[in-house]
Design a protein around this motif. Structure first.
Motif, short mmCIF file in Angstrom:
data_model
loop_
_atom_site.label_atom_id
_atom_site.label_comp_id
_atom_site.label_asym_id
_atom_site.label_seq_id
_atom_site.Cartn_x
_atom_site.Cartn_y
_atom_site.Cartn_z
N TYR A 38 -30.57 -4.04 -13.90
CA TYR A 38 -30.30 -4.60 -12.56
C TYR A 38 -28.86 -4.36 -12.13
O TYR A 38 -27.95 -4.29 -12.96
N ILE A 39 -28.67 -4.27 -10.82
CA ILE A 39 -27.33 -4.26 -10.24
C ILE A 39 -27.03 -5.69 -9.80
O ILE A 39 -27.76 -6.25 -8.97
N TYR A 40 -26.01 -6.30 -10.38
CA TYR A 40 -25.57 -7.65 -9.97
C TYR A 40 -24.31 -7.47 -9.14
O TYR A 40 -23.31 -6.96 -9.65
N ALA A 41 -24.35 -7.85 -7.88
CA ALA A 41 -23.18 -7.67 -7.03
C ALA A 41 -22.73 -9.01 -6.49
O ALA A 41 -23.56 -9.86 -6.14
N SER A 42 -21.42 -9.22 -6.43
CA SER A 42 -20.90 -10.46 -5.83
C SER A 42 -19.54 -10.19 -5.20
O SER A 42 -18.85 -9.24 -5.57
N CYS A 43 -19.16 -11.03 -4.25
CA CYS A 43 -17.84 -10.91 -3.63
C CYS A 43 -17.62 -12.14 -2.75
O CYS A 43 -18.58 -12.86 -2.43
N ASP A 44 -16.37 -12.38 -2.35
CA ASP A 44 -16.11 -13.42 -1.35
C ASP A 44 -16.45 -12.84 0.01
O ASP A 44 -17.42 -13.20 0.61
N ARG A 45 -15.62 -11.92 0.46
CA ARG A 45 -16.01 -11.16 1.66
C ARG A 45 -15.59 -9.71 1.41
O ARG A 45 -14.50 -9.45 0.90
N LEU A 46 -16.47 -8.80 1.77
CA LEU A 46 -16.14 -7.39 1.57
C LEU A 46 -14.92 -7.03 2.42
O LEU A 46 -14.72 -7.61 3.49
N LYS A 47 -14.15 -6.06 1.91
CA LYS A 47 -12.96 -5.62 2.65
C LYS A 47 -13.11 -4.16 3.02
O LYS A 47 -13.51 -3.33 2.18
N GLY A 48 -12.78 -3.83 4.24
CA GLY A 48 -12.88 -2.45 4.70
C GLY A 48 -12.02 -1.52 3.86
O GLY A 48 -10.99 -1.95 3.31
N ASN A 49 -12.43 -0.28 3.74
CA ASN A 49 -11.68 0.70 2.96
C ASN A 49 -12.05 2.09 3.46
O ASN A 49 -13.00 2.25 4.23
N ARG A 50 -11.34 3.09 2.95
CA ARG A 50 -11.74 4.47 3.24
C ARG A 50 -12.60 4.95 2.10
O ARG A 50 -12.19 4.90 0.94
#
Ligand code: UD1
Length: 417
Positions: free
Chosen positions: A144-156
């Motif tokens: 499985y892919i377990y993904a978490s974050c507070d809020r995603l941040k823009g990037n290049r």
């Protein structure tokens, strides 16, 4: 019921309407996860893959209401289980499209790794790398892919390869990220553009969809909205080949004008007369045997890999030799062995199929191995002498709405069961 029988030698003639695009509706359904409230999606094709995506959304807590006119009302206000289980992802790789929206809106997701499939390895490393670059914490364990974050941040984000669903996942994720995301080497397929149209109607700030550089300025929230899915260019292309391979004539309403040019050019090279307008596309191949055409698949706007198997069938009865080169998927010639059972003269060498056209294919029992392979066998069966049984035909229902009804309406004789 997992078999169809085709009476060969009949000409495909007449008019049909195209259906909504499978590869557009799947990301659009996934994108409804990005906002609370009712989204109304119309021109939704009746396909197994759509049913699978709908079930996935329902398992997560979405509420779906169907109307009689190919419309679905989807409410993702109460998503309680942001997960895509193995059982679903293994039947439809496009389930991976829920990853970006889930992480972006809920800050967490658990999505099964798709693994390989019949046509090749098809990894999702680029999807994962993109989300990591936007600050998601990602662990891959126990399949499985377990993904978490507070809020995603823009990037290049520079994509290693042009990937359609990879671009769509990152595009959806970026809509709710903080700041600006620039996706370089993005896929420019029309289905990416249709998704961007839907996201924009939801309030997303997107520039450059349909070019290899997409810029997204993240917003705090999106709102539910309505969207009509674009026509399916691969379905249209497949029906054009059905008319071409049987020496018939067809008019298809709900065209995808300007989005099928590489396929149209090859059909013209094969001898067809074609007229494409914003409303319809017509093809006339009456009284002609196809000329052989060399094909090289590549990302849009080049020749689509999803039309490669159908052109193998067309070239199989062409007046001469052709070479088909598949550059996207390493194992996408499985239809060749089945076409050979019908008398085709084809040799596969690595990424190439060398096809020596024969005057006439003959009906035989054959087995479908994937979605587009099943389409090529049906096309071959239409042109063959005698009767062709295509086994494991369930693959075709993943991507073609009511295919035997549509073909029968055009003069074919196809029976299921
Ligand atoms: C989409 C289409 C599919 C079509 C394909 C290519 C949908 C639902 N499906 O599939 O019908 O055949 O585009 O036009 O839209 N790759 C990686 N790493 C990744 C992602 C992709 O190496 O993380 C590779 C793949 O193995 C393949 C190539 O990139 O060789 C292109 O694949 P991709 O465009 O991602 O195909 P899909 O989006 O899965």
């Amino acid at each position: 019921m997992n078999k169809i029988t085709i009476k060969g030698g009949l000409t495909i003639n007449g008019e049909i309407f195209s259906s909504g695009a499978k590869n557009a509706v799947l990301p659009i359904l996934a994108a409804t996860l990005l906002a609370p409230g009712d989204c109304k999606i119309t021109n939704v094709p009746h396909l197994h893959d759509v049913t699978t995506m709908n079930q996935l959304l329902i398992q997560m807590g979405a509420r779906l209401t169907y109307d009689q006119h190919k419309g679905i009302l989807i409410n993702c206000s109460d998503i309680t289980k942001p997960e895509a289980p193995y059982e679903t992802v293994k039947t439809m790789r496009a389930s991976i499209l829920v990853l970006g929206p889930l992480v972006a809106r809920f800050g967490q997701a658990k999505v099964s790794l798709p693994g390989g499939c019949a046509i090749g390895a098809r990894p999702v490393d680029i999807h994962i790398a993109g989300l990591k670059a936007m600050g998601a914490h990602i662990e891959v364990r126990d399949g499985y892919i377990y993904a978490s974050c507070d809020r995603l941040k823009g990037n290049r984000i520079v994509m290693d390869k042009v990937t359609v669903t990879g671009t769509e996942n990152i595009l959806m994720a970026a809509t709710l990220a903080q700041g600006e995301t620039v996706i370089e080497n993005a896929a420019i397929e029309p289905e990416v553009v249709d998704l961007a149209r839907f996201l924009t109607a939801m309030g997303a700030k997107i520039e450059g969809a349909g070019t290899s550089k997409i810029t997204v300025t993240g917003v705090d929230t999106l709102k539910a909205t309505a969207h009509q899915v674009m026509p399916d260019r691969i379905e249209i292309g497949t029906f054009l080949v059905a008319a071409a391979i049987t020496g018939g004539a067809i008019k298809i309403h709900n065209n995808c004008h300007g989005e099928l040019d590489a396929v149209i050019d090859k059909l013209k090279e094969a001898g067809a007369d074609i007229e494409s307008t914003p409303d319809y596309i017509s093809l006339d191949m009456q009284g002609k045997r196809p000329r052989p055409v060399d094909i090289r698949t590549a990302p849009h706007p080049a020749f689509p890999t999803d039309m490669q198997a159908q052109f193998c069938a067309l070239n199989a009865i062409a007046d001469g030799t052709s070479i088909i080169t598949e550059t996207l998927f390493e194992n996408r010639f499985m239809h060749v062995e089945e076409l050979k059972r019908m008398g085709a003269n084809i040799k596969v060498e690595g990424h190439q199929a060398i096809i020596q056209g024969v005057q006439q294919l003959s009906g035989a029992p054959v087995t479908a191995t994937d979605l587009r392979a099943s389409a090529s066998l049906v096309l071959a069966g239409l042109a063959a002498n005698g009767s062709t049984e295509v086994h494991d035909i369930h693959y075709i229902d993943r991507g073609y709405e009511a295919i035997e009804e549509k073909l029968n309406q055009l003069g074919a004789q196809i029976l299921r069961g």
